[in-house]
Enzyme design. Sequence first.
Site, short mmCIF file in Angstrom:
data_model
loop_
_atom_site.label_atom_id
_atom_site.label_comp_id
_atom_site.label_asym_id
_atom_site.label_seq_id
_atom_site.Cartn_x
_atom_site.Cartn_y
_atom_site.Cartn_z
N SER A 123 5.53 2.69 -6.00
CA SER A 123 4.48 2.67 -4.97
C SER A 123 4.28 4.04 -4.33
CB SER A 123 4.84 1.67 -3.87
OG SER A 123 3.90 1.74 -2.83
N ALA A 124 3.02 4.35 -4.06
CA ALA A 124 2.69 5.58 -3.33
C ALA A 124 3.23 5.54 -1.89
CB ALA A 124 1.17 5.79 -3.31
N ASP A 125 3.68 4.36 -1.44
CA ASP A 125 4.28 4.29 -0.10
C ASP A 125 5.49 5.21 0.01
OD1 ASP A 125 2.42 2.30 0.42
OD2 ASP A 125 3.88 0.66 0.51
N LYS A 136 10.73 -6.64 -0.64
CA LYS A 136 10.98 -7.86 -1.42
C LYS A 136 11.70 -7.51 -2.70
CE LYS A 136 7.03 -10.62 -0.19
NZ LYS A 136 6.07 -9.72 0.45
N ASP A 172 5.86 2.22 -12.52
CA ASP A 172 5.24 1.67 -11.31
C ASP A 172 6.11 1.91 -10.08
OD1 ASP A 172 3.84 0.33 -9.39
OD2 ASP A 172 3.66 -1.56 -10.50
N LYS A 226 -8.31 -2.37 -1.67
CA LYS A 226 -6.94 -2.05 -1.25
C LYS A 226 -6.78 -0.54 -1.28
CE LYS A 226 -2.20 -2.48 -2.95
NZ LYS A 226 -1.35 -2.99 -4.05
N VAL A 269 0.51 0.53 3.33
CA VAL A 269 1.44 1.30 4.14
C VAL A 269 1.10 2.78 4.04
CG1 VAL A 269 3.86 2.02 4.35
CG2 VAL A 269 3.30 -0.40 4.08
N GLU A 305 -1.16 -2.39 9.75
CA GLU A 305 -1.91 -2.22 8.49
C GLU A 305 -2.84 -3.40 8.23
OE1 GLU A 305 -0.67 -3.36 4.69
OE2 GLU A 305 1.47 -3.41 5.20
N1 PSU Z 1 4.88 -5.79 0.39
C1 PSU Z 1 4.79 -6.96 1.03
N2 PSU Z 1 3.58 -7.36 1.52
C2 PSU Z 1 2.47 -6.58 1.42
C3 PSU Z 1 2.59 -5.33 0.77
C4 PSU Z 1 3.81 -4.97 0.27
O1 PSU Z 1 5.78 -7.64 1.14
O2 PSU Z 1 1.39 -6.99 1.87
C5 PSU Z 1 1.41 -4.42 0.67
C6 PSU Z 1 1.55 -3.25 1.66
O3 PSU Z 1 0.27 -2.91 2.15
C7 PSU Z 1 2.07 -2.13 0.77
C8 PSU Z 1 1.37 -2.42 -0.52
O4 PSU Z 1 1.80 -0.84 1.26
O5 PSU Z 1 1.38 -3.84 -0.63
C9 PSU Z 1 2.06 -1.77 -1.69
O6 PSU Z 1 1.26 -1.88 -2.80
P1 PSU Z 1 1.65 -1.09 -4.15
O7 PSU Z 1 2.91 -1.74 -4.60
O8 PSU Z 1 0.48 -1.33 -5.07
O9 PSU Z 1 1.82 0.35 -3.75
MN MN Z 2 2.13 0.18 -8.11
#
Ligand code: PSU
Ligand code: MN
Length: 315
Positions: free
Chosen positions: A140-142, A159, A138, A86, A106, A25
Site C-alpha cells: 500500500s502507498a499508505d 487486518k 502489492d 478511491k 489513509v 478519512e
Molecule cells: N483497511 C481497513 N479498512 C479500510 C482501508 C484499509 O481495514 O477501509 C482503506 C483505507 O482507506 C486505506 C486503504 O488507506 O483502504 C488502503 O488501500 P490499498 O490497500 O489499496 O492501499
Molecule cells: Mn495495493
Amino acid sequence: MQNLLTFSPEVAAARADGRPIVALESTLIAHGLPRPRNLETARALEAVVREAGAVPATIAIMHGRIRIGLDADQLEEIATADGVMKVSRRDLPACIVQQRPGATTVAGTMIAAHMAGIRVFATGGIGGVHRGAERDFDVSADLEELAQTPIAVVCAGAKSILDLPKTLEVLETKGVPVCGWRTDEFPAFYCRSSGLAVPFRCDDVTQMARGLEVQRRLGFPGGSLIVNPIPAAAALPEELIEAAIHDALEVAARAGIGGKDVTPFLLARIVERTDGRSVDANVALVMSNARLAAELAIALRDLRDDEPGAQIAAK
Ligand code: PSU
Ligand code: MN
C-alpha cells in the site's frame, strides 16, 4: 497550493482559534463499510471527536477541490453516491482535474491533512504489505506516505488480510515510529493481539504528544503510527476472522482482483462471511480511535515549551 483546499466553516473557525482538529478519512466511508452503516458511522465519528473536545475534519475530493471538513449533504454524497473514486497519492491529480467525487485513503487523507496544517488523523486500519507481495508487489502507498508526511495516524493496527510481519518490517525500514497505545502488541484490527511486538508502548497521551513534538523538531519528514487495540468487548474471535480472511483471499485470487480494488473487495467479502459482525467491530474500533485522536490533538495543543522532551528537542 492553498487554493486547492476548501475548508468547512467549522474547520476554518477552529483553525483561526487554534483549536485541536482531527482529520478523518473518507475511503473507509465510501469503500470500507456497507451502506447504511457507513453514513451513520461517518456522523458518529464526527460526534465523538466533538464530544471529546476537538473539531472533526472529514476529508474528501469534491468538484475539483480538496474539502477539509464536509457539511451534512457532502458527507451523505460521499457515503451514498455511486462511482466515488478511491483516492490515494497517485490518484489525487486526476480526481481533481476530472472533478470526480473522491474518497481519500489513509495516504490521500494524510496529504490533505498536512496541507491543511492538521497533525492528527484517526482511521480504522492502514494499508500495508499484502500477503504474497513477493509475487505481485502489492504494498500500500499508505506505508510510503507514513514515511514522508508528518501526520500522526491513530489506527487499530492492520487486518491480517495483510502480511503483518512484513508490514512492520517496512515501517521500520522507513523510520516510522509505531507506538502501542496501552499495549505491547501490534493489534490486528478485529483482534487485540497479533503476537507481534510493537517497538514502543505508551500509556500517557501527553507523553505521546511529546514524542510527536520531538519528531517534528528533529526535522523528520514522516509521520507516526499510533496503534490502539479494538475495545475488548467488540473484539472478534480469531478463528472466525481468520476463516473469513482465508475465504476472501481465495475468492479474490480466483476472480483476478488486483490493484486498488483488492482491499475494498476483501473487506466486503469479510462482512458477508461474518454475517456483518465484522461491521460492528469495525465501527467500534474506529470510534475508539477517533476518541483517542481527539485526546492526542488536545494534548498536542496543550504541550508547553518548557516540558523536558520539548527542551531537549529544541537544542
Ligand atoms: N483497511 C481497513 N479498512 C479500510 C482501508 C484499509 O481495514 O477501509 C482503506 C483505507 O482507506 C486505506 C486503504 O488507506 O483502504 C488502503 O488501500 P490499498 O490497500 O489499496 O492501499
Ligand atoms: Mn495495493
